[in-house]
Design an enzyme around this catalytic site. Structure first.
Site, PDB file in Angstrom:
ATOM      1  N   GLY A 111      19.864  34.965  36.057  1.00 55.35           N
ATOM      2  CA  GLY A 111      18.538  35.369  36.508  1.00 55.35           C
ATOM      3  C   GLY A 111      17.911  34.181  37.209  1.00 55.35           C
ATOM      4  N   GLY A 112      16.946  34.431  38.082  1.00 52.09           N
ATOM      5  CA  GLY A 112      16.314  33.339  38.816  1.00 52.09           C
ATOM      6  C   GLY A 112      17.369  32.505  39.513  1.00 52.09           C
ATOM      7  N   ASP A 113      17.336  31.197  39.261  1.00 49.34           N
ATOM      8  CA  ASP A 113      18.313  30.309  39.902  1.00 49.34           C
ATOM      9  C   ASP A 113      19.252  29.706  38.860  1.00 49.34           C
ATOM     10  OD1 ASP A 113      16.232  28.855  38.759  1.00 49.34           O
ATOM     11  OD2 ASP A 113      16.539  27.152  40.084  1.00 49.34           O
ATOM     12  N   GLU A 114      19.469  30.460  37.780  1.00 49.79           N
ATOM     13  CA  GLU A 114      20.360  29.997  36.710  1.00 49.79           C
ATOM     14  C   GLU A 114      21.700  30.715  36.779  1.00 49.79           C
ATOM     15  OE1 GLU A 114      17.370  28.758  33.064  1.00 49.79           O
ATOM     16  OE2 GLU A 114      18.213  30.776  33.089  1.00 49.79           O
TER      17      GLU A 114
END
Length: 197
Positions: A111-114
């Site tokens: 999720g996001g930039d993970e």
């Protein structure tokens, strides 16, 4: 005869509906297991593969590595250049990371930039994991190019945990790798760090 034509029309309609339904099911299945933006496995598929790997490693007394990655200063990229550019960077990063991995490895966008990477069946767990971490860091040396000749550099921080050394259950292992990633961030962008137990 008209009757035959009617029947043919009815049958082809049924077939078309069945095909559409099948495609919709495939699509839903894809969306339930993969991340829509990057086409990488999502959390559900990742946890499933991780559970399988834990069972195997436990049975065979093997080790595997888990990497937790977070892009450096990604929020600033989104704020400065907009989410469209941000999304393209996520897709580009996903492609570069995927190209480095073996068929047996699994990379997931949490999720996001993970991102999180499962490296199973390592012959020399520490050396192999470090090798992958270095390859990932150097894969981001090349900047990303955009239509209007905009050039963007992005780096990542990586935390690495080993099974069973840094945890024997998926949650514990992920937490270990996540903590190590924060240590990598502290030491400077574009860095990797081992879990400390």
């Amino acid at each position: 005869s008209k009757k035959d034509i009617k029947l043919m029309e009815f049958v082809s309609q049924q077939i078309a509906t069945a095909i559409e339904r099948k495609q919709a099911e495939e699509r839903l299945k894809f969306l339930s297991l993969y991340d829509y933006l990057t086409k990488l496995p999502n959390r559900v598929l990742f946890y499933d593969r991780m559970r399988q790997e834990i069972a195997y490693a436990k049975r065979e007394q093997k080790k595997f590595a888990l990497m937790f990655l977070d892009l450096d200063n990604f929020k600033e990229v989104n704020d400065k250049f907009g989410h469209d550019i941000g999304d393209q960077i996520l897709q580009g990063v996903a492609r570069r990371f995927s190209n480095l991995l073996r068929k047996t490895d699994t990379i997931c966008r949490l999720g996001g930039d993970e991102f999180i990477i499962l490296l199973p069946r390592l012959t020399q767990s520490k050396e192999n994991a470090v090798d992958v971490a270095r390859k990932i860091l150097s894969s981001l040396n090349e900047p990303f190019l955009f239509k209007n000749n905009k050039i963007l550099h992005i780096t990542t921080s990586i935390g690495i945990a080993l099974y069973p050394d840094d945890g024997e259950e998926e949650e514990v292992l992920i937490k270990s790798a996540d903590k190590a990633m924060y240590l990598a961030k502290k030491e400077g962008p574009n860095n990797y760090h081992w879990a400390e137990f």
